[in-house]
Each structure stands twice: as structure tokens, then as C-alpha cells.
Scaffold this active site. Structure first.
Site, PDB file in Angstrom:
ATOM      1  N   ASP A 144      24.645   5.558  36.712  1.00 19.91           N
ATOM      2  CA  ASP A 144      23.870   6.286  35.701  1.00 19.91           C
ATOM      3  C   ASP A 144      24.685   6.404  34.419  1.00 19.91           C
ATOM      4  O   ASP A 144      25.882   6.081  34.395  1.00 19.91           O
ATOM      5  CB  ASP A 144      23.432   7.668  36.220  1.00 19.91           C
ATOM      6  CG  ASP A 144      24.594   8.533  36.720  1.00 19.91           C
ATOM      7  OD1 ASP A 144      25.772   8.151  36.525  1.00 19.91           O
ATOM      8  OD2 ASP A 144      24.339   9.583  37.316  1.00 19.91           O
ATOM      9  N   ASN A 196      23.155  21.010  41.867  1.00 17.49           N
ATOM     10  CA  ASN A 196      21.721  21.326  41.967  1.00 17.49           C
ATOM     11  C   ASN A 196      20.990  20.346  42.896  1.00 17.49           C
ATOM     12  O   ASN A 196      19.762  20.337  42.933  1.00 17.49           O
ATOM     13  CB  ASN A 196      21.078  21.297  40.578  1.00 17.49           C
ATOM     14  CG  ASN A 196      21.120  19.917  39.936  1.00 17.49           C
ATOM     15  OD1 ASN A 196      21.664  18.975  40.503  1.00 17.49           O
ATOM     16  ND2 ASN A 196      20.542  19.793  38.755  1.00 17.49           N
ATOM     17  N   HIS A 247      21.180  16.995  42.739  1.00 18.01           N
ATOM     18  CA  HIS A 247      20.830  15.688  42.179  1.00 18.01           C
ATOM     19  C   HIS A 247      21.712  14.582  42.757  1.00 18.01           C
ATOM     20  O   HIS A 247      22.818  14.831  43.230  1.00 18.01           O
ATOM     21  CB  HIS A 247      20.860  15.698  40.641  1.00 18.01           C
ATOM     22  CG  HIS A 247      22.203  15.729  40.000  1.00 18.01           C
ATOM     23  ND1 HIS A 247      22.399  16.132  38.700  1.00 18.01           N
ATOM     24  CD2 HIS A 247      23.446  15.405  40.451  1.00 18.01           C
ATOM     25  CE1 HIS A 247      23.667  16.030  38.390  1.00 18.01           C
ATOM     26  NE2 HIS A 247      24.326  15.593  39.433  1.00 18.01           N
ATOM     27  N   GLU A 287      17.262  14.354  38.958  1.00 16.57           N
ATOM     28  CA  GLU A 287      17.375  15.804  38.978  1.00 16.57           C
ATOM     29  C   GLU A 287      16.293  16.414  39.876  1.00 16.57           C
ATOM     30  O   GLU A 287      15.340  15.721  40.262  1.00 16.57           O
ATOM     31  CB  GLU A 287      17.218  16.336  37.544  1.00 16.57           C
ATOM     32  CG  GLU A 287      18.263  15.821  36.563  1.00 16.57           C
ATOM     33  CD  GLU A 287      19.611  16.501  36.714  1.00 16.57           C
ATOM     34  OE1 GLU A 287      19.860  17.158  37.746  1.00 16.57           O
ATOM     35  OE2 GLU A 287      20.437  16.380  35.788  1.00 16.57           O
TER      36      GLU A 287
HETATM   37  P1  PGA Z   1      31.011  16.122  40.357  1.00 19.08           P
HETATM   38  O1  PGA Z   1      29.527  15.718  40.020  1.00 19.08           O
HETATM   39  O2  PGA Z   1      31.526  15.086  41.283  1.00 19.08           O
HETATM   40  O3  PGA Z   1      31.702  16.114  39.035  1.00 19.08           O
HETATM   41  O4  PGA Z   1      30.946  17.480  40.978  1.00 19.08           O
HETATM   42  C1  PGA Z   1      28.711  15.232  41.032  1.00 19.08           C
HETATM   43  C2  PGA Z   1      27.377  14.903  40.474  1.00 19.08           C
HETATM   44  O5  PGA Z   1      26.882  15.675  39.636  1.00 19.08           O
HETATM   45  O6  PGA Z   1      26.810  13.884  40.862  1.00 19.08           O
END
Ligand code: PGA
Length: 245
Positions: free
Chosen positions: A68, A135, A137, A142
Site C-alpha cells: 500500500d 483498528n 485494518h 480500513e
Molecule cells: P504498525 O502498523 O506495524 O506500525 O503498528 C501496522 C498497520 O497499521 O498495518
């Protein structure tokens, strides 16, 4: 569907996953890998780059596809996913990977950029690595995302925008993103969900142990026949004993 959950001590997590990944690449040198960015995979990429530098594994025949990308950040912004993956892994590989596919976030038509990136992924992904958003995602799919959603331009959740600014240093905040869709991710031959830290314990338990639903896009991963969770003990601390380990 039983999700395989592997749990490692926090200080052993990165080396254990790097060893498994290096083994997978040695067994399939032409592997097509989809890789995420974020704080979770950083120590894994550090360990993997060290193995590559030591000659334990080579990406010379491998293809890397970025998961992404943010929209609205200037070219070269260190918080961009492309910049981060290059810095933490791709640019440290010598020989470099056979191919590395970033996402064009600077062109005039983001929808077209999403279509082009989707076409790359549609050629096949042998292994997809994913982080887990606080959250729920996966990529920038999302909450509200559906398993059949295509690779597309997305709005990112306010909480994800805060993470980009406060943890990744994005300035100004991203205005949106382009993400491989859950449908495309579920077509991969294999998926590893990478989850570390106490802060992810609740959302990991929700993703694995409560009914699947759009409030937690990661819950749709349970539809995949070959998905494993590589967690550390902190992230796994709220899983019930009913989950296969
Ligand atoms: P993080 O993010 O590894 O920085 O916690 C994970 C994500 O949001 O996919």
C-alpha cells in the site's frame, strides 16, 4: 478454518520470522512477495537484510510487490511506504531483487495507478505479509472494507492518519491511500499476519475469535486456507486457548 498462530518471545520474534522467511525464499528463489511497511515488520526486515548480507539468502530472483501507499505526501517523504521499504530492506539487498514494484502515488490519476498495481499483483503472489492495524485494518483496507473490495484508492481512517503523523513522521498528514484490496490479498497462495506488542492484543483476539465482519477487515483473513499468524507473546496474550498454536 483454523488459523495457525505461532507465538515467539518478543526478543526472538524478528529472528524467528526472518529465519522462516529466508527458508521460504531459499526454497522458492523466484518467489513473488507482497510486503507491508510499519513498525511491526521493521525488526524483521533488519534481520532479513542481515541474513542477505551474510549470504544466507538472496533476493536476486525474487519479486517484491508493495502492499500500500499513502497519497498526499511529497516524493521522497521518509514516511512514504515506498521510501520506508527501500530504506529498511530493498536498498540493502545486494544483489537487488529481480523486480520491486512500488505504487505510483505522484501521477495525475491515482485510480489508474491502483489499476496498474493491481495488474502486477494479479500476476500472482506466493506469499503476502501483513501488519495488523490497531483498528483492524490490513494494508489500507480500513474498517468498513469488504472481502471483495478491489485494489483501489481509499480514504484512510483518522486513527491511521494519526499513526502516519505521530509514529511514522508524515508531514503533512496523508490525504488518502492506494491499497491492494482484500480480494486480491486472499488470492495469494499464503498469508502471514505479523503482530507484535501488547497494544495489538485486543484487536488480534477480535480478528481471530469473533465473527468476521467489516468492523475488523483482518477477520476476513480467516477465509484463506493457508494463513498463519506470527505473533509475539504480548500480542497473543488475549487469545483464548481454543486457538491452534
Ligand atoms: P504498525 O502498523 O506495524 O506500525 O503498528 C501496522 C498497520 O497499521 O498495518
Amino acid at each position: 478454518m483454523t488459523v495457525r498462530v505461532e507465538v515467539h518471545r518478543p526478543d526472538a520474534w524478528a529472528d524467528a520470522v526472518a529465519d522462516e522467511l529466508a527458508g521460504r525464499i531459499r526454497a522458492m528463489p523466484g518467489i513473488r512477495l507482497c510486503l507491508p511497511t510499519g513498525d511491526t515488520p521493521s525488526p524483521l526486515y533488519e534481520a532479513l537484510a542481515a541474513r542477505a548480507a551474510a549470504g544466507d539468502v538472496s533476493f536476486a530472483d525474487a519479486t517484491i510487490v508493495l502492499l500500500d501507499e499513502y497519497l498526499g505526501l511529497a516524493p521522497g517523504d521518509p514516511a512514504r511506504c515506498d521510501e520506508r521499504l527501500r530504506r529498511e530492506l530493498v536498498d540493502r539487498l545486494d544483489p537487488p531483487p529481480r523486480a520491486y514494484h512500488a505504487i505510483d502515488a505522484d501521477g495525475p490519476d491515482p485510480d489508474e495507478a491502483a489499476r496498474r498495481h493491481d495488474a502486477v499483483a494479479a500476476e500472482g503472489l506466493d506469499l503476502v505479509l501483513l501488519g495488523l492495524g490497531a483498528n483492524g485494518h490490513i494494508g489500507l483496507n480500513e474498517p468498513g472494507s469488504r472481502p471483495e473490495d478491489p485494489t483501489r484508492v481509499v480514504r484512510i481512517a483518522a486513527s491511521s492518519r494519526s499513526v502516519a503523523v505521530e509514529r511514522y513522521g508524515a508531514d503533512p498528514p496523508p490525504t488518502g491511500g492506494i491499497t491492494l484490496g482484500i480480494g486480491r490479498l486472499l488470492e495469494a497462495a499464503e498469508i502471514w499476519l505479523l503482530v507484535t506488542g501488547e497494544a495489538k492484543a485486543g484487536i488480534l483476539a477480535r480478528a481471530l475469535e469473533r465473527p468476521e465482519g467489516p468492523d475488523c477487515p483482518a477477520s476476513y483473513l480467516r477465509r484463506h486456507p493457508n494463513v498463519r499468524v506470527a505473533a509475539d507473546t504480548a500480542a497473543a496474550s488475549r487469545l483464548s486457548s481454543g486457538v491452534a498454536r
